[in-house]
Design an enzyme around this catalytic site. Structure first.
Site, mmCIF file in Angstrom:
data_model
loop_
_atom_site.group_PDB
_atom_site.id
_atom_site.type_symbol
_atom_site.label_atom_id
_atom_site.label_comp_id
_atom_site.label_asym_id
_atom_site.label_seq_id
_atom_site.Cartn_x
_atom_site.Cartn_y
_atom_site.Cartn_z
ATOM 1 N N LYS A 138 44.324 32.604 54.086
ATOM 2 C CA LYS A 138 44.215 33.863 53.319
ATOM 3 C C LYS A 138 44.759 34.851 54.716
ATOM 4 C CE LYS A 138 43.091 35.618 49.328
ATOM 5 N NZ LYS A 138 43.414 35.115 48.085
HETATM 6 P P1 NAD Z 1 45.099 44.030 41.996
HETATM 7 O O1 NAD Z 1 45.163 44.820 43.518
HETATM 8 O O2 NAD Z 1 46.536 43.964 41.325
HETATM 9 O O3 NAD Z 1 44.231 44.832 41.500
HETATM 10 C C1 NAD Z 1 42.971 45.083 41.449
HETATM 11 C C2 NAD Z 1 42.205 45.980 40.706
HETATM 12 O O4 NAD Z 1 40.504 46.061 40.944
HETATM 13 C C3 NAD Z 1 42.739 47.103 40.579
HETATM 14 O O5 NAD Z 1 42.722 47.734 38.872
HETATM 15 C C4 NAD Z 1 41.725 47.899 41.245
HETATM 16 O O6 NAD Z 1 41.811 49.387 40.638
HETATM 17 C C5 NAD Z 1 40.416 47.344 40.805
HETATM 18 N N1 NAD Z 1 39.455 47.734 41.840
HETATM 19 C C6 NAD Z 1 39.516 47.954 43.047
HETATM 20 N N2 NAD Z 1 38.349 48.244 43.566
HETATM 21 C C7 NAD Z 1 37.424 48.288 42.706
HETATM 22 C C8 NAD Z 1 35.918 48.448 42.468
HETATM 23 N N3 NAD Z 1 35.283 48.840 43.466
HETATM 24 N N4 NAD Z 1 35.555 48.497 41.225
HETATM 25 C C9 NAD Z 1 36.507 48.210 40.172
HETATM 26 N N5 NAD Z 1 37.557 47.820 40.282
HETATM 27 C C10 NAD Z 1 38.042 47.978 41.283
HETATM 28 O O7 NAD Z 1 44.512 42.879 42.620
HETATM 29 P P2 NAD Z 1 44.483 41.208 41.837
HETATM 30 O O8 NAD Z 1 45.705 40.571 42.140
HETATM 31 O O9 NAD Z 1 44.437 41.682 40.368
HETATM 32 O O10 NAD Z 1 43.279 40.674 42.303
HETATM 33 C C11 NAD Z 1 42.175 40.842 41.891
HETATM 34 C C12 NAD Z 1 41.167 39.759 42.051
HETATM 35 O O11 NAD Z 1 41.581 38.578 41.707
HETATM 36 C C13 NAD Z 1 40.581 39.544 43.910
HETATM 37 O O12 NAD Z 1 39.435 39.163 43.919
HETATM 38 C C14 NAD Z 1 41.812 38.514 44.030
HETATM 39 O O13 NAD Z 1 41.367 37.843 45.376
HETATM 40 C C15 NAD Z 1 41.593 37.808 42.839
HETATM 41 N N6 NAD Z 1 42.887 36.662 42.399
HETATM 42 C C16 NAD Z 1 43.949 37.268 42.505
HETATM 43 C C17 NAD Z 1 44.883 36.334 42.138
HETATM 44 C C18 NAD Z 1 46.559 36.702 41.908
HETATM 45 O O14 NAD Z 1 47.468 36.019 41.687
HETATM 46 N N7 NAD Z 1 46.843 38.035 42.353
HETATM 47 C C19 NAD Z 1 44.837 34.838 42.308
HETATM 48 C C20 NAD Z 1 43.484 34.469 42.195
HETATM 49 C C21 NAD Z 1 42.683 35.244 42.504
#
Ligand code: NAD
Length: 423
Positions: free
Chosen positions: A113
């Site tokens: 990561k």
């Molecule tokens: P992103 O940046 O696209 O979206 C994050 C979202 O969370 C946004 O809508 C943001 O406004 C919201 N957010 C931020 N702080 C917040 C809070 N305190 N309370 C509520 N909402 C809040 O990120 P993403 O890629 O969608 O990732 C989200 C989660 O999924 C993370 O934990 C990431 O590690 C996990 N994840 C992502 C992927 C991927 O392919 N993008 C894969 C596996 C896991």
């Protein structure tokens, strides 16, 4: 007025929590203590300073990290996060979870990561590009298609991956498609990658509902986080007949017992709006969303949103962990004793890394697949992992998290033993 630092979303040290989980798994599955001593640490952690010219002419040195947890099963793989709360221990925890996730999915990868402590929402595109390119050159000896392959995470996207790909390729003197995944389609991205994490979560939820003899039709769902994972997850379940009663982003959320208009929210968010401005429901806080009346809760934002304090107020009977580490181990215990079925992160959000694997393979072969092919193979891998986890869950009478982690850690342990300890 003195500036105050924003309060971090991390209440407990995430790396200590990840280590605690590993110890619990090792105890349950009888994993050799000597192996646990190896697996509880990260193989390598690099911390760099990223001096970046800002648009106002000043220079700011951001702090960045790239951590590899384990490479027994193959090169390390994991996203890069841009967020003000990023710390080395958060990146280490996320790297460890990536090892388990790749192992559970049967991918030939270890876990890694990266992260930069910055606020991407307050930076211009030019500032983000300069910071990303400098970060890439600071970690250029750590990454590579056979070594360590980054991908998007919170606060990063396909454009970020394009800059990393370009910076790395410029330094090597030729295009190196396999250095990152989650690239734009125009430069070697994979069809289906953008939606893949949410689609994998959907396959897990569908599999769980099948086991429970229930259907998606009319199912009430609350989704926290409306970024890559949350927005597509909400869209997919709504399209299949579920009633999405609440959604949120970092500005807050909206609740409507008759169902939020997810398609409208999707368009609003894509055009740069925030959910706190959205009409068609009651405005709620992110804390309220966690305990809202619904059958399925999908935390798709950040870690530690359900803790010992609010776990007993959660009404949902199924939790789909779109985010990494949204529940603390103490919250797990409370929820389990309340009969909540938790589909753990390493299973429920693994769709992203599965299609990242496909993108890496396509890039190495320079032969690209059709979207149907990508989705069908994703379905096969996620459902197989779900079935294996479910079988362990029922046979060993452990939680789904313990079953998933148990399978994953055992496979990494086996690979470590087979390779032997160097020298
Ligand atoms: P992103 O940046 O696209 O979206 C994050 C979202 O969370 C946004 O809508 C943001 O406004 C919201 N957010 C931020 N702080 C917040 C809070 N305190 N309370 C509520 N909402 C809040 O990120 P993403 O890629 O969608 O990732 C989200 C989660 O999924 C993370 O934990 C990431 O590690 C996990 N994840 C992502 C992927 C991927 O392919 N993008 C894969 C596996 C896991």
């Amino acid at each position: 007025m003195a500036a105050t630092a924003p309060e971090s979303h991390l209440r407990e040290n995430p790396f200590s929590l990840a280590q605690q989980q590993l110890h619990k798994v090792a105890e349950t599955f009888g994993i050799d203590e000597r192996l646990v001593n190896v697996l509880q640490e990260c193989k390598k952690a690099v911390e760099v300073s990223i001096p970046t010219s800002l648009d106002d002419g000043s220079v700011r040195a951001f702090r960045g990290y790239r951590v590899t947890h384990n490479v027994s099963r193959g090169p390390s793989k994991g996203g890069i996060r841009y967020h003000p709360d990023v710390t080395l221990d958060e990146v280490k925890a996320l790297a460890m979870w990536m090892t388990w996730k790749c192992s559970l999915m049967g991918l030939p990868f270890g876990g890694a990561k990266g992260g930069v402590s910055c606020d991407p929402k307050k930076m211009s595109r030019g500032e983000l590009e300069r910071m990303t390119r400098r970060f890439t050159s600071e970690i250029i000896n750590e990454i590579g298609p056979e070594k360590d392959i980054p991908a998007p995470d919170v606060g990063t996207n396909a454009s970020t991956m394009a800059w990393i790909f370009d910076t790395y390729s410029m330094n090597k003197g030729h295009s190196v498609l396999g250095v990152v995944t989650g690239k734009p389609l125009t430069i070697g991205g994979s069809l289906g990658r953008e939606e893949a994490t949410a689609r994998g979560g959907l396959f897990c939820l569908e599999s769980a509902l099948e086991k429970q003899g229930r259907s998606m039709e009319g199912l009430t769902v609350a989704v926290q986080g409306f970024g890559n994972v949350g927005s597509f997850f909400a869209k997919f379940v709504a399209e299949l007949g579920a009633k999405v009663v609440a959604i949120s982003d970092s500005t807050g959320g909206i609740f409507n017992a008759n169902g939020v208009d997810v398609a409208a929210a999707f368009v609003h968010k894509r055009s740069g709006g925030s959910l706190s401005e959205l009409k068609g429901g009651d405005h709620i806080t992110n804390e309220e969303l966690v305990t809202i009346d619904c059958e399925v809760f999908a935390p798709c934002a950040l870690e530690q949103v359900v803790t010992e304090e609010n776990a007993s107020d959660v009404k949902a009977k199924v939790i789909v962990e779109g985010a990494n580490g949204p529940l603390t181990p103490a919250a797990d215990d409370v929820l389990e004793s309340n009969g909540v079925l938790i589909l753990p992160d390493v299973l429920a959000n693994a769709g992203g890394v599965v299609v990242s694997y496909f993108e890496w393979v396509q890039g190495l072969q320079e032969y690209f697949w059709k979207e149907d092919e990508v989705n069908a193979r994703l379905n096969e891998i996620v459902r197989r992992a779900f079935d294996e986890t479910w079988a362990t869950y029922t046979d060993r009478k452990v939680s789904m998290r313990m079953a998933a982690y148990g399978l994953a850690v055992q496979r990494v342990a086996e690979a470590t033993v087979t390779r032997g300890l160097y020298p």
